[in-house]
Design a protein around this motif. Structure first.
Motif, short mmCIF file in Angstrom:
data_model
loop_
_atom_site.label_atom_id
_atom_site.label_comp_id
_atom_site.label_asym_id
_atom_site.label_seq_id
_atom_site.Cartn_x
_atom_site.Cartn_y
_atom_site.Cartn_z
N LEU A 13 -10.33 1.02 -9.48
CA LEU A 13 -10.93 -0.31 -9.53
C LEU A 13 -12.26 -0.41 -8.80
CD1 LEU A 13 -7.75 -2.52 -9.02
CD2 LEU A 13 -8.79 -1.74 -11.16
N SER A 14 -12.65 0.64 -8.10
CA SER A 14 -13.96 0.65 -7.45
C SER A 14 -15.05 1.17 -8.37
CB SER A 14 -13.91 1.50 -6.18
OG SER A 14 -12.99 0.98 -5.25
N MET A 15 -14.64 1.82 -9.47
CA MET A 15 -15.59 2.37 -10.42
C MET A 15 -15.51 1.69 -11.78
SD MET A 15 -17.29 4.98 -8.97
CE MET A 15 -17.71 6.21 -10.21
N PRO A 42 -10.90 -1.80 -0.08
CA PRO A 42 -11.39 -2.97 -0.82
C PRO A 42 -11.97 -4.09 0.03
CG PRO A 42 -9.01 -3.06 -0.59
CD PRO A 42 -9.44 -1.78 0.06
N PHE A 43 -12.24 -3.79 1.28
CA PHE A 43 -12.75 -4.83 2.19
C PHE A 43 -14.04 -4.37 2.86
CE2 PHE A 43 -8.07 -4.71 2.30
CZ PHE A 43 -7.80 -5.89 1.63
N ALA A 44 -14.79 -5.31 3.39
CA ALA A 44 -16.08 -4.98 3.99
C ALA A 44 -15.95 -4.35 5.37
CB ALA A 44 -16.94 -6.24 4.08
N GLU A 54 -4.01 -10.55 2.03
CA GLU A 54 -3.04 -11.24 1.20
C GLU A 54 -3.58 -11.49 -0.21
OE1 GLU A 54 -2.14 -14.70 3.47
OE2 GLU A 54 -0.60 -13.69 4.69
N ALA A 55 -4.86 -11.84 -0.31
CA ALA A 55 -5.45 -12.08 -1.62
C ALA A 55 -5.47 -10.80 -2.46
CB ALA A 55 -6.87 -12.64 -1.46
N PHE A 56 -5.80 -9.68 -1.83
CA PHE A 56 -5.81 -8.41 -2.54
C PHE A 56 -4.40 -8.03 -2.98
CE2 PHE A 56 -5.15 -3.77 -2.25
CZ PHE A 56 -5.93 -3.38 -3.33
N GLU A 57 -3.45 -8.12 -2.09
CA GLU A 57 -2.08 -7.76 -2.43
C GLU A 57 -1.54 -8.65 -3.55
OE1 GLU A 57 0.15 -7.89 1.19
OE2 GLU A 57 -0.78 -6.08 2.00
N TYR A 73 -10.79 2.96 5.31
CA TYR A 73 -12.16 2.46 5.48
C TYR A 73 -13.09 3.65 5.69
CZ TYR A 73 -16.12 0.02 7.67
OH TYR A 73 -17.36 -0.47 7.99
N ALA A 74 -14.22 3.66 4.97
CA ALA A 74 -15.12 4.82 5.01
C ALA A 74 -16.48 4.50 5.61
CB ALA A 74 -15.30 5.39 3.60
N GLY A 75 -16.65 3.29 6.16
CA GLY A 75 -17.95 2.91 6.68
C GLY A 75 -18.79 2.24 5.60
N ASP A 76 -20.09 2.28 5.79
CA ASP A 76 -21.03 1.67 4.84
C ASP A 76 -21.33 2.67 3.73
OD1 ASP A 76 -23.06 0.43 3.45
OD2 ASP A 76 -24.20 -0.15 5.23
#
Length: 255
Positions: A13-15, A42-44, A54-57, A73-76
């Motif tokens: 879903l990221s691509m 999926p978050f900043a 909760e919205a994502f789930e 989380y992978a950073g920027d």
């Protein structure tokens, strides 16, 4: 809910479906015939607000798709960051994010967590971070995967061999290779050799090369390589992680 044999392909879903807001993409994947999805973080931020989680789930559950892969989380990422695992000074942030990611995965039934290495050399702290993440993943019955990347000059894990060396050093039974056929081929790996290491592969992703488009837009024999992996015992999901060229999923009929 997931007693039947899972589908072969899942949608990243990221691509894919990036013309839509993120929370609408699970339903778009379902409408396109995917029963399973995967996603980068999926978050900043490494520690998102509860309402964001909760919205994502809810979006995953409401779309009736299974989440089969979730990145830490992978950073920027747009700025070039590729993970916190090896990033000096961010150990607490990394470990807090591991706990949050595992909690999301546990609630959604996701059993593959991807910890990108980061753009720094592997140190004892890097290995310690990986071990921590692997142990937390094990608590929910999940595996941790290590992914070689292309197009990221500072990223030190570029080949399957380098990933296997790191995995051996981590020394946890639930740590395996994420074999992204596009990245490995772009970096010069012989994809035919992957079939000899199926027991060490935790997840597979595909995109054609060059271009990183859908199967059939480049020169890789993706379905041939997948067939070899299957013949040698790979039974996991295959993530469709590519930049859409035709916006058609007709390629699935050829697999």
């Amino acid at each position: 809910m997931w007693k039947d044999k899972p589908p072969m392909f899942d949608a990243n879903l990221s691509m894919l479906f990036t013309e839509l807001p993120l929370l609408e993409r699970p339903q778009a994947a379902r409408a396109a015939g995917f029963d399973a999805v995967e996603i980068w973080w999926p978050f900043a931020d490494a520690v998102p607000e509860t309402r964001e989680i909760e919205a994502f789930e809810n979006a995953i559950v409401d779309a009736q798709v299974r989440l089969v892969g979730l990145n830490l989380y992978a950073g920027d990422m747009p700025a070039g960051d590729r993970g916190l695992t090896s990033w000096p000074g961010r150990e607490t942030e990394f470990r807090t994010n591991v706990e949050i990611t595992a909690a999301i995965a546990a609630r959604l039934g996701c059993r593959t967590l991807n910890a990108l290495h980061g753009n720094f050399e592997t140190t004892a702290q890097t290995v310690s971070n990986y071990r921590f993440a692997a142990d937390v993943a094990a608590e929910i019955g999940a595996q941790l995967v290590v992914e070689p990347l292309s197009g990221a000059p500072k990223y030190p894990i570029k080949t399957a061999h380098q990933a296997f060396e790191l995995i051996d050093e981590i020394d946890r039974g639930n740590v395996k290779l994420l074999a992204d056929l596009y990245h490995l081929a772009t970096n010069g790996d012989d994809l035919d050799l992957l079939a000899d290491h199926v027991d060490r592969i935790g997840h597979v992703q595909i995109a054609d090369a060059p271009g990183r488009g859908e199967p059939g837009t480049g020169e890789l024999d993706l379905f041939g390589h997948l067939a070899k992996l299957r013949a040698n015992g790979y039974t996991g999901f295959v993530g469709a992680e590519y930049k859409p060229v035709t916006h058609s999923f007709a390629w699935r009929e050829q697999a």
